[in-house]
Design an enzyme around this catalytic site. Structure first.
Site, PDB file in Angstrom:
ATOM      1  N   ASP A 167       0.816  -1.218   0.000  1.00 18.94           N
ATOM      2  CA  ASP A 167       0.000   0.000   0.000  1.00 18.94           C
ATOM      3  C   ASP A 167       0.843   1.257   0.000  1.00 18.94           C
ATOM      4  OD1 ASP A 167      -2.757   0.410  -0.235  1.00 18.94           O
ATOM      5  OD2 ASP A 167      -2.892   1.208   1.795  1.00 18.94           O
ATOM      6  N   ASP A 201     -11.165  -4.945  11.922  1.00 17.61           N
ATOM      7  CA  ASP A 201     -11.368  -6.371  12.146  1.00 17.61           C
ATOM      8  C   ASP A 201     -12.597  -6.646  13.012  1.00 17.61           C
ATOM      9  OD1 ASP A 201     -10.187  -5.107  14.239  1.00 17.61           O
ATOM     10  OD2 ASP A 201      -8.498  -6.457  14.458  1.00 17.61           O
TER      11      ASP A 201
END
Length: 1043
Positions: free
Chosen positions: A376, A743
């Site tokens: 990224d 998450d």
């Protein structure tokens, strides 16, 4: 997907696509379709039909007919490459081992079945079964059909080893209820035959007698299954692949009794505290009451989700018997592995390389593994390091599989201080191990050279080896990039075997677009993998979490591929284990209380929460689909003409996620139906037709007609900046946006849809990673987690008010999710409670009145129940008392520092819109063992606990000096105040130890007690003052004279 395609960079929005060749030198590839025999170098020749002679239908290894026949007659009868036994081809003589083959010579006709006859028999059998099951019942209500007919019929490459399920023409699926039992089907005679039409008299009895004779054998003796090893193996393969192991009642029942007792005692304690205020210290008393009520509420949220703890066992041998049968294609499901990284300076490429190497070498079929690396940060250093890793993998992977070494991350393997010759009987092992260690040291030198080179960025930007500017020179404005390093056409390893796929991905980034940090990068990997490989399961790992147990994925497949349990499992979560932590685990980095107690408790309810790494997902669950519904008894259907019992049959209608009901219902035009389906799926998944098609392939696979070039072009499309606009990505699909702890949100959404998760704890830890052992880094990590929880609490996905509509989330599971979002708010009452002892000591007040002997029993019972709960938890969980105590200490340290700042920053973000940026936790390690543990890094997070420590120490000194001045009657109330003050100091002791740094000579405890005792002794000395004579005079209070 061609591995030799080069680096593909482009932007779908700008209609740009560039293929950069020549970054790395082309590697010699073995020509598997050549005309020369690999054994004798003669021409292979042609068959009688004019086709190229192919000896092995499994891998196509080029061998001529004379070598093929010689190998079958005199040799091992195995293909030199894939080790599959050669089958007899047309025109070849029979050899030993061919007796079980059919008489037809041509191998192409070995599995040729008359499709018409097969379909006819299948329809008859299904009609019979449907007639038996639906006798006496009305029409069944159809479940929601989520797939439009235009796409649901797409054929895909088979990738799963599940039992075949017969499908009807209208798209229904009939699920057998006894797949795990042995079934002896009746023969399917043709309609019109004598046995078919024999409906009266003794026809049924005759069939029963024939069936009994078939079961008992010709001599009438019962059939002994144990005498047939093949049948015993089949029975073993049909057994469940896992089982629950409940906690022993002698351990769990006392634990539950203590919890109930503690709840009752807590109620009496709070009642006493509320009904007995302290009038001369009303403010202190009220503060303490509010804190204690909040602590009781927080304890309930944390304690009751641990009411049903369980363990689990897996049976890997049964998994192999079911899906890896000898002589048949391997039917284990493919898996896509995701590894994310951002900054190579904080996440060293060598650490990421070890993770990738452990993935490529894991014990799983190589053609079923695809590893995707998300860069990224678009760093050329990461790209070049991955290229070096791919080259080293050609040597490392065969070495691991040849000698079955563990772990398969080279850095960890070569640093093990064990006897590496144990259980290694191959004479060449020592020589090859030394050679491989030299290779790895050279590999480390090359990787470290790349990192050193990346320290200084050239003014003109990075240039690739062929002179092309690196497309990611501007990390905030660059095209999407994909490079397939290994896999199909990527070259074999040094032993000629195929390697797993290795794909580099860097999504497109442009100014003005919201990229959603790690969650956005993970969703880009989901789409890329869906286009290129589309495995039905996905493993998510952090770049510093390597595979410690090479059979970890098989452990997860025991749950996900189980025909009974697996269909409703959305993910399998593994516990996190860490390397490089000091022996005493000063800051509770191992977090064993959470992973070995809380997560086991959740597994007994609806499953553990997703913790961000070490998790194997079901792709369909991430796509937002609901779990399959269990078969229900059909409801009664009434007519429209009379008021009879039952409900009227409702017309099917369109739902949000697809088409509901029969697609051929009168009133819906077919063209309009197809158009609406396409619009719904494009709104949900995006504007990629190939990707939308892949989402409907439950067993995975890619369309067989797709070319590698077209797939790579479509993969660039799905990682473009604007692809997620006006779709459900991040809100209903994939990793959920809205919090830096994505998450928790992602797992919560799946549980709200009715999915359940599994907690898998193999004896050998599945994955291991690194943790920040430095105090400042640890507090910053905890701050990031706590801020994410605060963001979730104030979002629309808060478990306090979200997910009640479907009723799929169990209440105890909701308690656990609420606890994960409200625990940072405990920092406010905790900070106040830790300050109260010092204030009481300095002011002479106390939060409790003088208590009677009966009231003191409440306090004694409360403390005993607290300790009993902890001890019984340790008994059934196996957690050591030191780990439990470290967890209690860091609960206070983190509560008065990181959690407090998280609440403040979360409120600023929600109310004032002030956002905070977080840096990635450093994964670098110090050269000296645990050297980072003693490094002092000042941060504002250290101010609150330092202040609490100082005022409590001063309060202790002031309280003792005041008691000395006032005489013996002051020592009684002082002990209660000192008890609470020492409670705070003891819990903050690891913080004080980290604050003072490494003391080579004087232990920290000596310094603390020296300062404390020195202060007390000084005050006592001043009070006694033996060297100054005191003048005696009249008492002022008695005589009233001002002397």
């Amino acid at each position: 997907m061609e591995a030799s395609a080069g680096l593909v960079a482009g932007s779908h929005n700008r209609n740009e696509l560039v293929v950069i060749q020549g970054h790395e030198e082309p590697k010699p590839l073995k020509d598997l379709t050549g005309q020369v025999c690999e054994i004798c170098n003669d021409e292979i020749g042609l068959t009688v039909d004019g086709d190229l002679f192919v000896a092995c239908n499994e891998c196509g290894f080029p061998v001529c007919r004379p070598c093929y026949e010689y190998e079958r007659r005199e040799g091992s009868q195995l293909c030199p490459q894939c080790k599959t036994r050669y089958k007899r081809l047309k025109g070849s003589p029979r050899v030993e081992g061919d007796d079980d083959e059919e008489d037809i010579d041509d191998i192409e006709h070995e599995f040729n079945i008359d499709d018409h006859q097969r379909n006819k028999n299948t329809q008859i059998a299904e009609a019979l079964l449907h007639g038996k099951m639906s006798y006496g019942r009305g029409p069944e209500d159809e479940e929601t059909a989520q797939y439009p007919p235009v796409i649901a019929g797409v054929r895909s490459r088979p990738v799963s080893g599940e039992f075949p399920i017969s499908s009807h023409a209208n798209g229904e699926q009939m699920l057998g209820g006894s797949l795990h039992k042995r079934v002896h089907p009746y023969p399917s005679p043709e309609p019109g035959s004598a046995r078919w039409d024999d409906n009266e008299g003794g026809g049924w009895k005759e069939r029963m007698e024939d069936w009994k004779m078939h079961q008992q054998g010709n001599l009438g003796a019962e059939y002994d299954e144990s005498a047939d090893p093949d049948m015993a193996m089949v029975d073993e393969s049909r057994q469940p692949l896992s089982r629950k192991v409940p906690i022993a009642s002698s351990l769990i029942n006392p634990y539950r009794m203590i919890i109930v007792t503690r709840l009752v005692v807590l109620a009496f304690f709070l009642r006493y505290r509320i009904l007995n205020p302290v009038h001369d210290a009303l403010g202190l008393w009220l503060t303490s009451i509010i804190c204690e009520i909040w602590f009781a509420f927080s304890w309930i949220l944390d304690q009751f989700p641990k009411w049903f703890p369980i363990n689990r066992e897996t049976y890997l041998d049964r998994l192999s018997l079911r899906y890896e049968r000898e002589g048949e294609p391997n039917m284990l499901a493919p898996i896509d592995v995701f590894v994310s990284t951002v900054d190579p300076m904080k996440e060293p490429p060598l650490v990421t390389a070890n993770t990738v190497l452990s993935i490529l070498a894991m014990d799983y079929p190589v053609d079923k593994i695809s590893c995707y690396i998300s860069d990224d940060g678009a760093k050329m250093c990461t790209f070049e390091a991955l290229s070096e890793t791919a080259e080293f993998a050609r040597k490392w992977v065969p070495f691991c599989k040849k000698f079955s070494i563990e772990p398969r991350a080279p850095e960890m393997y070569f640093s093990l201080k064990i006897d590496y010759l144990k259980d290694k009987v191959q004479p060449t092992f020592v020589k090859e191990r030394r050679a491989m260690k030299r290779e790895y040291e050279e590999f480390k030198v090359r990787i470290n050279a790349l990192v050193a080179k990346a320290m200084k960025v050239p003014a003109e930007g990075w240039i690739m080896k062929d002179g092309t500017p690196w497309p990611g020179n501007n990390t905030k404005d660059h095209p999407g990039m994909i490079q397939v390093f290994l896999g199909h056409s990527g070259g074999p390893d040094i032993e000629g075997n195929e390697l797993p796929r290795l794909v580099y991905v860097s999504r497109e980034k442009r100014p003005g677009f919201q990229h959603h940090k790690k969650a956005g990068a993970m969703n880009a990997l989901v789409r890329v993998s869906g286009v290129l490989t589309n495995a039905p399961f996905m493993l998510n790992l952090d770049c510093d979490h390597y595979i410690n147990n090479s059979r970890a994925v098989r452990e997860a497949m025991c749950f996900l591929m189980d025909p009974q349990l697996g269909k409703k499992v959305c993910y399998v979560q593994f516990p996190q284990r860490f390397d490089g932590i000091d022996r005493h685990d000063r800051y509770a980095n191992r977090n064993t209380v959470f992973f070995d107690i809380n997560m086991k408790g959740l597994d007994g309810i609806q499953g553990p929460v997703y913790v961000g790494t070490g998790c194997v997902f079901r792709r369909q669950a991430l796509y937002g689909y609901d779990p399959p519904k269990g078969s229900k008894r059909p409801k009664m259907v009434s007519c429209d003409c009379c008021p009879c019992f039952g409900r009227r049959k409702k017309l099917p209608k369109y739902s949000k996620h697809g088409v509901k009901g029969d697609t051929a219902v009168q009133g819906y035009d077919d063209d309009k139906e197809i158009l609406m389906s396409q619009m719904n799926f494009e709104k949900k998944f995006g504007q990629s037709a190939i990707f939308v098609t892949s989402t409907l392939m439950i067993d995975g696979g890619v369309p067989p007609s797709s070319s590698p070039a077209a797939l790579l072009k479509e993969a660039i499309h799905v990682i473009s900046c604007g692809y997620e606009d006006k779709t459900e990505w991040g809100t209903e699909l994939g990793w959920i946006y809205g919090s830096i702890t994505e998450d928790i949100l992602t797992g919560f959404k799946m549980h709200c849809r009715g999915w359940r998760s599994i907690y898998c704890m193999p004896k050998l830890a599945a994955f291991k990673g690194s943790a920040p052992i430095n105090l400042s880094d640890r507090l910053n990590q905890v701050l990031r987690w706590a801020l994410g929880s605060v963001e979730i609490f104030f979002s629309r996905h808060s478990p306090v008010w979200y997910g009640y509509k479907g009723g799929n989330l169990k209440w105890l599971e909701r308690f656990a999710y609420i606890n994960t979002t409200v625990y940072p708010f405990t920092s406010i009452p905790l900070l106040a409670y830790c300050t109260l002892p010092a204030i009481c000591l300095l002011t002479g007040k106390f939060i409790m009145p003088e208590i009677s002997t009966f009231a003191s029993l409440f306090f004694i019972a409360l403390f005993l129940s607290i300790f009993a709960t902890g001890i019984l938890e340790l008994r059934w969980s196996g957690v050591s008392i030191e780990e439990w105590w470290r967890n209690e200490q860091f609960w206070v340290i983190g509560g008065v520092s990181a959690h407090l700042f998280a609440v403040v920053q979360g409120l600023l973000k929600i109310l004032a819109g002030i956002d905070t940026n977080f840096t990635v936790t450093s994964k670098a390690t110090d050269d000296e063992e645990f050297g980072e543990l003693y490094a002092f890094k000042w941060t504002t997070l250290l101010i609150p606990p330092t202040t609490i420590l100082i005022i409590n120490l001063v309060g202790v000194v002031a309280g003792i000096s005041d008691a000395i001045n006032n005489g013996y009657q002051s020592w009684g109330p002082l002990f209660g105040k000192l008890f609470f003050a020492f409670w705070v100091i003891v819990h903050l002791y690891p913080f004080l130890k980290g604050l003072m740094g490494k003391q080579n000579r004087t232990p920290t405890i000596v310094i603390i007690w020296s300062v404390l005792l020195a202060s007390i002794f000084s005050l006592l000395w001043v009070r006694i003052d033996p060297f100054v004579l005191k003048t005696k005079g009249p008492d002022v209070k008695q005589c009233g004279i001002n002397c």
